[in-house]
Design a protein around this motif. Structure first.
Motif, PDB file in Angstrom:
ATOM      1  N   ARG A  85       6.281  -3.304   3.281  1.00  0.00           N
ATOM      2  CA  ARG A  85       6.265  -3.114   1.971  1.00  0.00           C
ATOM      3  C   ARG A  85       6.843  -1.900   1.463  1.00  0.00           C
ATOM      4  O   ARG A  85       7.467  -1.721   0.370  1.00  0.00           O
ATOM      5  N   GLU A  86       6.778  -0.647   2.293  1.00  0.00           N
ATOM      6  CA  GLU A  86       7.283   0.493   2.010  1.00  0.00           C
ATOM      7  C   GLU A  86       8.835   0.545   1.873  1.00  0.00           C
ATOM      8  O   GLU A  86       9.386   1.177   1.273  1.00  0.00           O
ATOM      9  N   MET A  87       9.194  -0.352   2.835  1.00  0.00           N
ATOM     10  CA  MET A  87      10.994  -0.616   3.010  1.00  0.00           C
ATOM     11  C   MET A  87      11.396  -1.423   1.493  1.00  0.00           C
ATOM     12  O   MET A  87      12.318  -1.006   1.044  1.00  0.00           O
ATOM     13  N   TYR A 111       3.859 -10.294   5.404  1.00  0.00           N
ATOM     14  CA  TYR A 111       4.633  -9.448   5.112  1.00  0.00           C
ATOM     15  C   TYR A 111       4.873  -9.583   3.417  1.00  0.00           C
ATOM     16  O   TYR A 111       4.940  -8.704   2.480  1.00  0.00           O
ATOM     17  N   LEU A 112       5.091 -10.893   3.077  1.00  0.00           N
ATOM     18  CA  LEU A 112       5.019 -11.390   1.576  1.00  0.00           C
ATOM     19  C   LEU A 112       3.852 -11.075   0.926  1.00  0.00           C
ATOM     20  O   LEU A 112       3.756 -10.593  -0.198  1.00  0.00           O
ATOM     21  N   LYS A 113       2.847 -11.242   1.538  1.00  0.00           N
ATOM     22  CA  LYS A 113       1.654 -11.086   0.735  1.00  0.00           C
ATOM     23  C   LYS A 113       1.201  -9.641   0.839  1.00  0.00           C
ATOM     24  O   LYS A 113       0.796  -9.326  -0.304  1.00  0.00           O
ATOM     25  N   PHE A 114       1.511  -8.753   1.557  1.00  0.00           N
ATOM     26  CA  PHE A 114       1.357  -7.435   1.252  1.00  0.00           C
ATOM     27  C   PHE A 114       2.485  -6.941   0.222  1.00  0.00           C
ATOM     28  O   PHE A 114       2.083  -6.024  -0.487  1.00  0.00           O
ATOM     29  N   LEU A 115       3.574  -7.343   0.085  1.00  0.00           N
ATOM     30  CA  LEU A 115       4.466  -7.009  -0.997  1.00  0.00           C
ATOM     31  C   LEU A 115       4.006  -7.634  -2.429  1.00  0.00           C
ATOM     32  O   LEU A 115       3.799  -6.774  -3.126  1.00  0.00           O
ATOM     33  N   THR A 116       3.533  -8.828  -2.525  1.00  0.00           N
ATOM     34  CA  THR A 116       3.050  -9.431  -3.719  1.00  0.00           C
ATOM     35  C   THR A 116       1.642  -8.985  -4.014  1.00  0.00           C
ATOM     36  O   THR A 116       1.435  -8.562  -5.297  1.00  0.00           O
ATOM     37  N   HIS A 117       0.744  -8.428  -3.128  1.00  0.00           N
ATOM     38  CA  HIS A 117      -0.673  -8.572  -3.533  1.00  0.00           C
ATOM     39  C   HIS A 117      -1.141  -7.167  -3.171  1.00  0.00           C
ATOM     40  O   HIS A 117      -2.173  -6.677  -3.610  1.00  0.00           O
ATOM     41  N   PRO A 121      -7.351  -4.811   2.164  1.00  0.00           N
ATOM     42  CA  PRO A 121      -8.416  -3.920   2.263  1.00  0.00           C
ATOM     43  C   PRO A 121      -9.058  -3.709   3.514  1.00  0.00           C
ATOM     44  O   PRO A 121      -9.802  -3.153   3.878  1.00  0.00           O
ATOM     45  N   VAL A 122      -8.863  -4.837   4.270  1.00  0.00           N
ATOM     46  CA  VAL A 122      -9.522  -5.275   5.667  1.00  0.00           C
ATOM     47  C   VAL A 122      -9.088  -4.017   6.722  1.00  0.00           C
ATOM     48  O   VAL A 122      -7.774  -3.943   6.951  1.00  0.00           O
ATOM     49  N   PRO A 123      -9.891  -3.391   7.292  1.00  0.00           N
ATOM     50  CA  PRO A 123      -9.594  -2.140   8.254  1.00  0.00           C
ATOM     51  C   PRO A 123      -8.803  -2.841   9.486  1.00  0.00           C
ATOM     52  O   PRO A 123      -9.179  -3.889   9.972  1.00  0.00           O
ATOM     53  N   SER A 124      -7.856  -2.060   9.941  1.00  0.00           N
ATOM     54  CA  SER A 124      -7.062  -2.403  11.157  1.00  0.00           C
ATOM     55  C   SER A 124      -7.893  -2.257  12.523  1.00  0.00           C
ATOM     56  O   SER A 124      -8.898  -1.777  12.477  1.00  0.00           O
ATOM     57  N   GLY A 125      -7.830  -3.083  13.548  1.00  0.00           N
ATOM     58  CA  GLY A 125      -8.412  -2.858  14.318  1.00  0.00           C
ATOM     59  C   GLY A 125      -8.702  -1.558  15.135  1.00  0.00           C
ATOM     60  O   GLY A 125      -8.032  -0.843  15.122  1.00  0.00           O
ATOM     61  N   ASP A 126      -9.799  -1.537  15.987  1.00  0.00           N
ATOM     62  CA  ASP A 126     -10.241  -0.502  16.724  1.00  0.00           C
ATOM     63  C   ASP A 126     -10.561  -0.725  18.096  1.00  0.00           C
ATOM     64  O   ASP A 126     -11.523  -1.487  18.449  1.00  0.00           O
ATOM     65  N   GLU A 127      -9.640  -0.165  19.166  1.00  0.00           N
ATOM     66  CA  GLU A 127      -9.576  -0.633  20.484  1.00  0.00           C
ATOM     67  C   GLU A 127     -10.787  -0.427  21.153  1.00  0.00           C
ATOM     68  O   GLU A 127     -11.467  -1.153  21.798  1.00  0.00           O
ATOM     69  N   TRP A 185     -10.570  -9.077  -2.452  1.00  0.00           N
ATOM     70  CA  TRP A 185      -9.080  -9.112  -2.409  1.00  0.00           C
ATOM     71  C   TRP A 185      -8.631 -10.441  -2.997  1.00  0.00           C
ATOM     72  O   TRP A 185      -7.708 -10.345  -3.646  1.00  0.00           O
ATOM     73  N   LYS A 186      -9.276 -11.468  -2.744  1.00  0.00           N
ATOM     74  CA  LYS A 186      -9.057 -12.545  -3.285  1.00  0.00           C
ATOM     75  C   LYS A 186      -9.198 -12.674  -4.794  1.00  0.00           C
ATOM     76  O   LYS A 186      -8.049 -13.041  -5.745  1.00  0.00           O
ATOM     77  N   LYS A 187     -10.007 -11.943  -5.476  1.00  0.00           N
ATOM     78  CA  LYS A 187     -10.283 -11.789  -6.821  1.00  0.00           C
ATOM     79  C   LYS A 187      -9.071 -11.034  -7.634  1.00  0.00           C
ATOM     80  O   LYS A 187      -8.555 -11.479  -8.252  1.00  0.00           O
ATOM     81  N   ALA A 188      -8.672 -10.080  -6.668  1.00  0.00           N
ATOM     82  CA  ALA A 188      -7.526  -9.179  -7.169  1.00  0.00           C
ATOM     83  C   ALA A 188      -6.365  -9.752  -7.174  1.00  0.00           C
ATOM     84  O   ALA A 188      -5.524  -9.775  -8.030  1.00  0.00           O
ATOM     85  N   GLY A 189      -6.172 -10.515  -6.149  1.00  0.00           N
ATOM     86  CA  GLY A 189      -4.878 -11.417  -5.923  1.00  0.00           C
ATOM     87  C   GLY A 189      -4.631 -12.506  -7.119  1.00  0.00           C
ATOM     88  O   GLY A 189      -3.755 -12.729  -7.552  1.00  0.00           O
TER      89      GLY A 189
END
Length: 308
Positions: A85-87, A111-117, A121-127, A185-189
Motif C-alpha cells: 500500500r505504501e509503495m 494487497y488490493l484490499k489494503f489499497l482500496t479499503h 484494524p485487526v492486530p497482527s499476530g503476537d508470537e 471494517w466491513k461497514k467502513a468498506g
C-alpha cells in the motif's frame, strides 16, 4: 504546483481475477483506450528475478503501455500488504496528477484490499501470546472464545485450532470482540465501495484449469528452473511464490520434471480457487465472463459499456 480547480482526478480502475485469467492483456487493452498506466498488484511480480515464475508481463507487453511496480524489489526483501500500500499509493497519485487513469491489476487479494479499503484494524499476530494459547486444549480454547466473543465463535470454524487461536488473539490484543472489529471494517468498506470501479475476470473452471496446466509446462520450458536456481538470498515472502519450492525440490532430485510441473499446476489451481472465493465476495467488482473464443477487446468493450 497547485492542481487547477478544473482538474478532475481520474479514479483508479481495478482489474482482478485468478491466475491465468488474462488480467495483463485486459489491463493493456484498457490502458490503451483510456490513456491509462498500469500498476502492479501481484505480490510476486514486485520482485526482480521472478519474472517467469510470476508470469510477469514480458518485453512485448511492457512496450504496449506504461507499467509501474514490476521488478522493483530484490528477492532478499520481504513484503506484505501494508508495504505494498505504501509503495502503490504515491505511484497512483503521480499517475492521477498527470491526468492519466491508474489501472491497478493483480490477483493478490489482501494487497488490493489494503489499497482500496485501507489497513485492516485487526492486530497482527503476537508470537508470545500465540505460544501461550497453543498450550491450551482445543476445548479450553473454544470455551474462552465463546465467553469473550459469542458472535465471533459462531463465525469461526471451531474445529480448526488455528482459526480459534487467531480469533482469541484478536480479542486479547485489541481488547474488543473479534466480531466487532471485523464488522466495523466491513461497514467502513461498504461506504468506500460506492466509489470503486473494477473488473473480475471469470472463466469456466475447466477451461481455467487447462490454462493453468499449460502455464506450468510453459513456465518450465521458458527458463523457470534456471530462474529459481539463480535465486540465492531470498526472503520468506519470495520463497512462497508458487513454483519456487517445487523447482527447488526438482533441483534437489526429489521430484522428476513431470512431477514438478504437476505440483506447480496443482498449487496454482488451489490458489486460483482461493482467489475466486476472495474476489467473488467483492460485490463492487463487475463480473466479466471470458472464454477462449472471446477476443479480449470484446470483453473490455462489455466492461466499458457497463462500468465506465
Amino acid at each position: 504546483m497547485p492542481i487547477p480547480s478544473s482538474f478532475i482526478i481520474p479514479d483508479p480502475i481495478y482489474i482482478c481475477g485468478p491466475t491465468a485469467s488474462g488480467k495483463s492483456a485486459f489491463a493493456i487493452e484498457l490502458a490503451q483506450r483510456l490513456d491509462g498506466e498500469i500498476v502492479n498488484a501481484d505480490a510476486y511480480q514486485l520482485y526482480r528475478g521472478l519474472e517467469i515464475i510470476s508470469a510477469a508481463p514480458d518485453a512485448a507487453e511492457l512496450s504496449q503501455a506504461v507499467h509501474h511496480l514490476y521488478g522493483v524489489l530484490d528477492p532478499s526483501e520481504t513484503c506484505d500488504a501494508m508495504r505494498y500500500r505504501e509503495m502503490a499509493l504515491p505511484v497512483i497519485a503521480d499517475i492521477q496528477s498527470r491526468e492519466k487513469v491508474p489501472i491497478v491489476t493483480g490477483g493478490s487479494g489482501m494487497y488490493l484490499k489494503f489499497l482500496t479499503h485501507g489497513p485492516s484494524p485487526v492486530p497482527s499476530g503476537d508470537e508470545l501470546l500465540r505460544a501461550e494459547l497453543d498450550k491450551e486444549s482445543d476445548a479450553e480454547l473454544v470455551r474462552r472464545l465463546s465467553e469473550l466473543d459469542p458472535e465471533g465463535a459462531a463465525m469461526t470454524n471451531l474445529k480448526n485450532r488455528r482459526y480459534v487461536i487467531r480469533a482469541l488473539e484478536i480479542c486479547l490484543l485489541s481488547g474488543r470482540k473479534m466480531s466487532e472489529v471485523k464488522s466495523d471494517w466491513k461497514k467502513a468498506g461498504e461506504a468506500i465501495e460506492k466509489d470503486l470501479r473494477g473488473a473480475y475476470l471469470l472463466w469456466d473452471r475447466e477451461t481455467l484449469r487447462q490454462r493453468i496446466n499449460r502455464r506450468a509446462e510453459i513456465m518450465l520450458d521458458s527458463g523457470a528452473i534456471e530462474e529459481v536456481a539463480a535465486l540465492i538470498d531470498t526472503s520468506i515472502t519470495c520463497e512462497k511464490a508458487i513454483g519456487v519450492p517445487q523447482i527447488r525440490s526438482y533441483l534437489a532430485g526429489d521430484l522428476s520434471r513431470d512431477e514438478c510441473a504437476e505440483r506447480i499446476a496443482a498449487a496454482t489451481r488451489q490458489y486460483a480457487k482461493r482467489q475466486r472465493t476472495w474476489f467473488g465476495k467483492e460485490s463492487w467488482l463487475t463480473e466479466c465472463q471470458v472464454d477462449a473464443s472471446d477476443p479480449i477487446s470484446r470483453v473490455v468493450d462489455r466492461f466499458c459499456e457497463s462500468s465506465i
